[in-house]
Design an enzyme around this catalytic site. Structure first.
Site, PDB file in Angstrom:
ATOM      1  N   ASN A   1       0.866  -1.174   0.000  1.00  0.00           N
ATOM      2  CA  ASN A   1       0.000   0.000   0.000  1.00  0.00           C
ATOM      3  C   ASN A   1       0.908   1.230   0.000  1.00  0.00           C
ATOM      4  OD1 ASN A   1      -1.739   2.083   0.518  1.00  0.00           O
ATOM      5  ND2 ASN A   1      -2.657   1.185   2.351  1.00  0.00           N
TER       6      ASN A   1
ATOM      7  N   ARG B   1      -2.610  -2.036  -3.427  1.00  0.00           N
ATOM      8  CA  ARG B   1      -3.774  -1.185  -3.272  1.00  0.00           C
ATOM      9  C   ARG B   1      -3.623  -0.027  -4.265  1.00  0.00           C
ATOM     10  NH1 ARG B   1      -4.701   3.584   0.934  1.00  0.00           N
ATOM     11  NH2 ARG B   1      -6.862   4.002   0.428  1.00  0.00           N
TER      12      ARG B   1
ATOM     13  N   HIS C   1     -12.689   3.439   0.000  1.00  0.00           N
ATOM     14  CA  HIS C   1     -12.727   2.407   1.054  1.00  0.00           C
ATOM     15  C   HIS C   1     -13.406   1.129   0.536  1.00  0.00           C
ATOM     16  CE1 HIS C   1     -12.721   5.808   4.290  1.00  0.00           C
ATOM     17  NE2 HIS C   1     -11.493   5.316   4.175  1.00  0.00           N
TER      18      HIS C   1
ATOM     19  N   GLY D   1     -12.926   5.880  10.418  1.00  0.00           N
ATOM     20  CA  GLY D   1     -11.522   5.979  10.848  1.00  0.00           C
ATOM     21  C   GLY D   1     -11.091   7.421  10.662  1.00  0.00           C
TER      22      GLY D   1
ATOM     23  N   ARG E   1     -10.957  16.190   7.421  1.00  0.00           N
ATOM     24  CA  ARG E   1     -11.698  16.610   6.221  1.00  0.00           C
ATOM     25  C   ARG E   1     -13.079  17.126   6.605  1.00  0.00           C
ATOM     26  NH1 ARG E   1     -10.663  11.135   3.671  1.00  0.00           N
ATOM     27  NH2 ARG E   1      -8.492  11.236   3.011  1.00  0.00           N
TER      28      ARG E   1
ATOM     29  N   ASP F   1      -8.230  13.140  16.645  1.00  0.00           N
ATOM     30  CA  ASP F   1      -8.285  11.773  17.173  1.00  0.00           C
ATOM     31  C   ASP F   1      -9.446  11.619  18.152  1.00  0.00           C
ATOM     32  OD1 ASP F   1      -7.767   9.386  18.744  1.00  0.00           O
ATOM     33  OD2 ASP F   1      -5.779   9.398  17.818  1.00  0.00           O
TER      34      ASP F   1
ATOM     35  N   ILE G   1     -12.350   4.164  14.654  1.00  0.00           N
ATOM     36  CA  ILE G   1     -13.421   4.655  15.538  1.00  0.00           C
ATOM     37  C   ILE G   1     -14.538   3.617  15.638  1.00  0.00           C
ATOM     38  CG2 ILE G   1     -15.109   6.511  15.908  1.00  0.00           C
ATOM     39  CD1 ILE G   1     -13.256   8.275  14.077  1.00  0.00           C
ATOM     40  N   GLY G   2     -14.956   3.099  14.501  1.00  0.00           N
ATOM     41  CA  GLY G   2     -16.066   2.143  14.477  1.00  0.00           C
ATOM     42  C   GLY G   2     -15.793   0.892  15.306  1.00  0.00           C
TER      43      GLY G   2
ATOM     44  N   GLU H   1      -8.135  -4.839   5.221  1.00  0.00           N
ATOM     45  CA  GLU H   1      -7.975  -4.547   3.797  1.00  0.00           C
ATOM     46  C   GLU H   1      -6.845  -5.368   3.177  1.00  0.00           C
ATOM     47  OE1 GLU H   1      -8.271  -0.399   5.176  1.00  0.00           O
ATOM     48  OE2 GLU H   1      -9.166   0.037   3.229  1.00  0.00           O
TER      49      GLU H   1
HETATM   50  P1  ADP Z   1      -7.025   5.706   9.092  1.00  0.00           P
HETATM   51  O1  ADP Z   1      -6.393   6.944   9.611  1.00  0.00           O
HETATM   52  O2  ADP Z   1      -6.181   4.957   8.122  1.00  0.00           O
HETATM   53  O3  ADP Z   1      -8.429   5.901   8.646  1.00  0.00           O
HETATM   54  P2  ADP Z   1      -7.915   4.013  11.318  1.00  0.00           P
HETATM   55  O4  ADP Z   1      -9.036   3.310  10.663  1.00  0.00           O
HETATM   56  O5  ADP Z   1      -6.994   3.190  12.138  1.00  0.00           O
HETATM   57  O6  ADP Z   1      -6.971   4.764  10.343  1.00  0.00           O
HETATM   58  O7  ADP Z   1      -8.543   5.143  12.247  1.00  0.00           O
HETATM   59  C1  ADP Z   1      -7.746   5.963  13.048  1.00  0.00           C
HETATM   60  C2  ADP Z   1      -8.640   6.742  13.990  1.00  0.00           C
HETATM   61  O8  ADP Z   1      -9.375   5.842  14.842  1.00  0.00           O
HETATM   62  C3  ADP Z   1      -7.858   7.609  14.971  1.00  0.00           C
HETATM   63  O9  ADP Z   1      -7.595   8.864  14.452  1.00  0.00           O
HETATM   64  C4  ADP Z   1      -8.829   7.703  16.127  1.00  0.00           C
HETATM   65  O10 ADP Z   1      -9.696   8.804  15.929  1.00  0.00           O
HETATM   66  C5  ADP Z   1      -9.649   6.451  16.069  1.00  0.00           C
HETATM   67  N1  ADP Z   1      -9.353   5.515  17.170  1.00  0.00           N
HETATM   68  C6  ADP Z   1      -8.387   4.590  17.230  1.00  0.00           C
HETATM   69  N2  ADP Z   1      -8.437   3.924  18.425  1.00  0.00           N
HETATM   70  C7  ADP Z   1      -9.469   4.446  19.120  1.00  0.00           C
HETATM   71  C8  ADP Z   1     -10.044   4.201  20.407  1.00  0.00           C
HETATM   72  N3  ADP Z   1      -9.565   3.276  21.221  1.00  0.00           N
HETATM   73  N4  ADP Z   1     -11.104   4.955  20.786  1.00  0.00           N
HETATM   74  C9  ADP Z   1     -11.607   5.908  19.958  1.00  0.00           C
HETATM   75  N5  ADP Z   1     -11.105   6.173  18.737  1.00  0.00           N
HETATM   76  C10 ADP Z   1     -10.054   5.468  18.312  1.00  0.00           C
END
Ligand code: ADP
Length: 396
Positions: free
Chosen positions: A7, A90, A179, A209, A240, A282, A331-332, A383
């Site tokens: 990737n 990717r 995605h 995310g 964004r 974050d 996040i999900g 992925e």
């Molecule tokens: P990408 O940046 O490639 O989309 P991810 O899918 O790993 O990456 O998402 C990263 C985001 O997920 C982080 O910026 C943060 O906001 C969120 N995140 C990661 N771990 C947690 C957690 N334990 N609780 C809440 N949010 C989280």
């Protein structure tokens, strides 16, 4: 088979070597700061993580260093390059040309190049990665797996924008969605969990995310998704803006004497949860901020969940129903508060969340109650595994 998944970003390269029979990761890592100085973080499964600082003036050198690590006598994962059966790449934008993954030959390479216009930074980096692998591993097949391909099943009414049709005809301006590898992986798994024939299912995948997009999957096929011509459209994301009134661009340009490029940079990198909260992109920090009583963290959280719920509601209408909603990505998969808040808006659908089950982090789990009319799942995305699976499929 052993599949190397690559990737390539503009200054980074993530990789995983996957044993596709056992679906196990043999080694993985990331090259960062390519063209700046160069850091490689490599882990072979069961061995210690290695951090190597080495000059990476270009992606060729990064790929060479990755191969060197994979072959390392003490710390490597393979003894000879001939053990790598194929490389799965990717690729971000496949335009309307690619509705599925393909084996890369000169013709395909040129066709990917033609899509560069639509995602200049991303596709160029992907092509450089492909070229580097072709050079360093001659004879090993390279496969392209596109972020946009899964969404090529969307009907016209979902992908045509309300602007003069000639812009679609002349420049292919339309919704593409992104995605796709994740939406495809997670919706497939959700359909397996539902245990119904795919053609009878209605699923909504929330990939939340750093970038976030939501996808309506009817009968196993994407019929609509929230990202558009570019990944800027849709719900508010880490940095964004998501969808905004396009007139805002002209308005800011006039007020602050800024160019379109400067404003696009603000919308991509300084907006969203970061722009609203004024402190972080974050969600871990947003959750902390709310606990500390920070008002703008709470606004960012509320806007994010509200926008996600409105899109889900729209997709329930688009599919005339929904069997399951799945949450995935950073996040999900991890943030129970976000999942709970979004699902509260959907109570009218008969959705109820089990607060104990909703404590789950990063694991597959049914989080709705037994009597919930719609099932709600956490399904961790993968992925790289999906790219490895597609690669093996094509080699057959
Ligand atoms: P990408 O940046 O490639 O989309 P991810 O899918 O790993 O990456 O998402 C990263 C985001 O997920 C982080 O910026 C943060 O906001 C969120 N995140 C990661 N771990 C947690 C957690 N334990 N609780 C809440 N949010 C989280």
């Amino acid at each position: 088979m052993k599949i190397l998944v690559i990737n390539c970003g503009s200054s980074s390269l993530k990789y995983q070597l996957i044993d596709s029979d056992k679906e196990e990761v043999l080694a993985k890592g990331i090259c960062e700061r390519i063209k700046i100085d160069g850091v490689l973080k490599h882990t072979t499964s069961g061995k210690e993580k290695k951090v190597i600082e080495a000059p990476m003036p270009n992606h060729n050198e990064a790929v060479r260093l990755v191969v060197e690590q994979l072959l390392d006598k003490e710390n490597g994962a393979i003894e000879s390059l001939s053990e790598i059966d194929a490389v799965g790449h990717r690729v971000v934008h496949g335009g309307e040309k690619f509705a599925s993954s393909v084996i890369i030959d000169d013709e395909v390479y040129a066709a990917i190049e033609e899509c560069n216009d639509l995602a200049p930074l991303h596709n160029l980096a992907n092509l450089i990665g492909i070229e580097a692998c072709r050079k360093l591993m001659p004879g090993v097949p390279n496969i392209a797996v596109f972020d946009t391909a899964f969404h090529q099943t969307m009907p016209e009414k979902a992908y045509i924008y309300g602007i003069p049709y000639k812009y679609y005809e002349d420049y292919k301006i339309r919704r593409y969605g992104f995605h796709g590898t994740s939406h495809s992986f997670v919706s497939n798994r959700t359909i397996e969990l539902l245990g119904k024939p795919a053609e009878d299912t209605k699923v909504i995948v929330c990939h939340l995310g750093g970038g976030a997009s939501i996808c309506a999957v009817k009968g196993g096929k994407s019929i609509d998704t929230s990202m558009g011509l570019t990944p800027l459209e849709g719900i508010v994301m880490g940095t964004r803006s998501g969808s905004i009134d396009p007139a805002i661009i002209e308005y800011i340009a006039g007020k602050e004497d800024k160019s379109i490029a400067e404003i696009m940079n603000i919308l991509n990198k300084e907006s969203g949860v970061y722009g609203i909260s004024g402190r972080t992109s974050d969600f871990r920090d947003i959750d902390e901020g709310i606990k500390e009583g920070d008002k703008r963290s709470k606004i960012a959280f509320d806007v994010f969940c509200y926008q996600a719920a409105k899109i889900i509601g729209g997709y329930v209408a688009a599919m005339n129903g929904v069997d399951a909603i799945s949450f995935t990505a950073g996040i999900g998969e991890n943030d129970g508060e976000v999942r709970k808040n979004i699902c509260e808006y959907l109570g009218y659908l008969g959705i109820t969340i089990d607060s104990e089950k909703n404590k789950v982090r990063g694991e597959e789990k049914l989080i709705s109650t037994d009597d919930s009319k719609v099932r709600v799942y956490v399904v961790p995305t993968n992925e790289e595994l999906k790219i490895a699976r597609e690669t093996v499929e094509l080699l057959k």
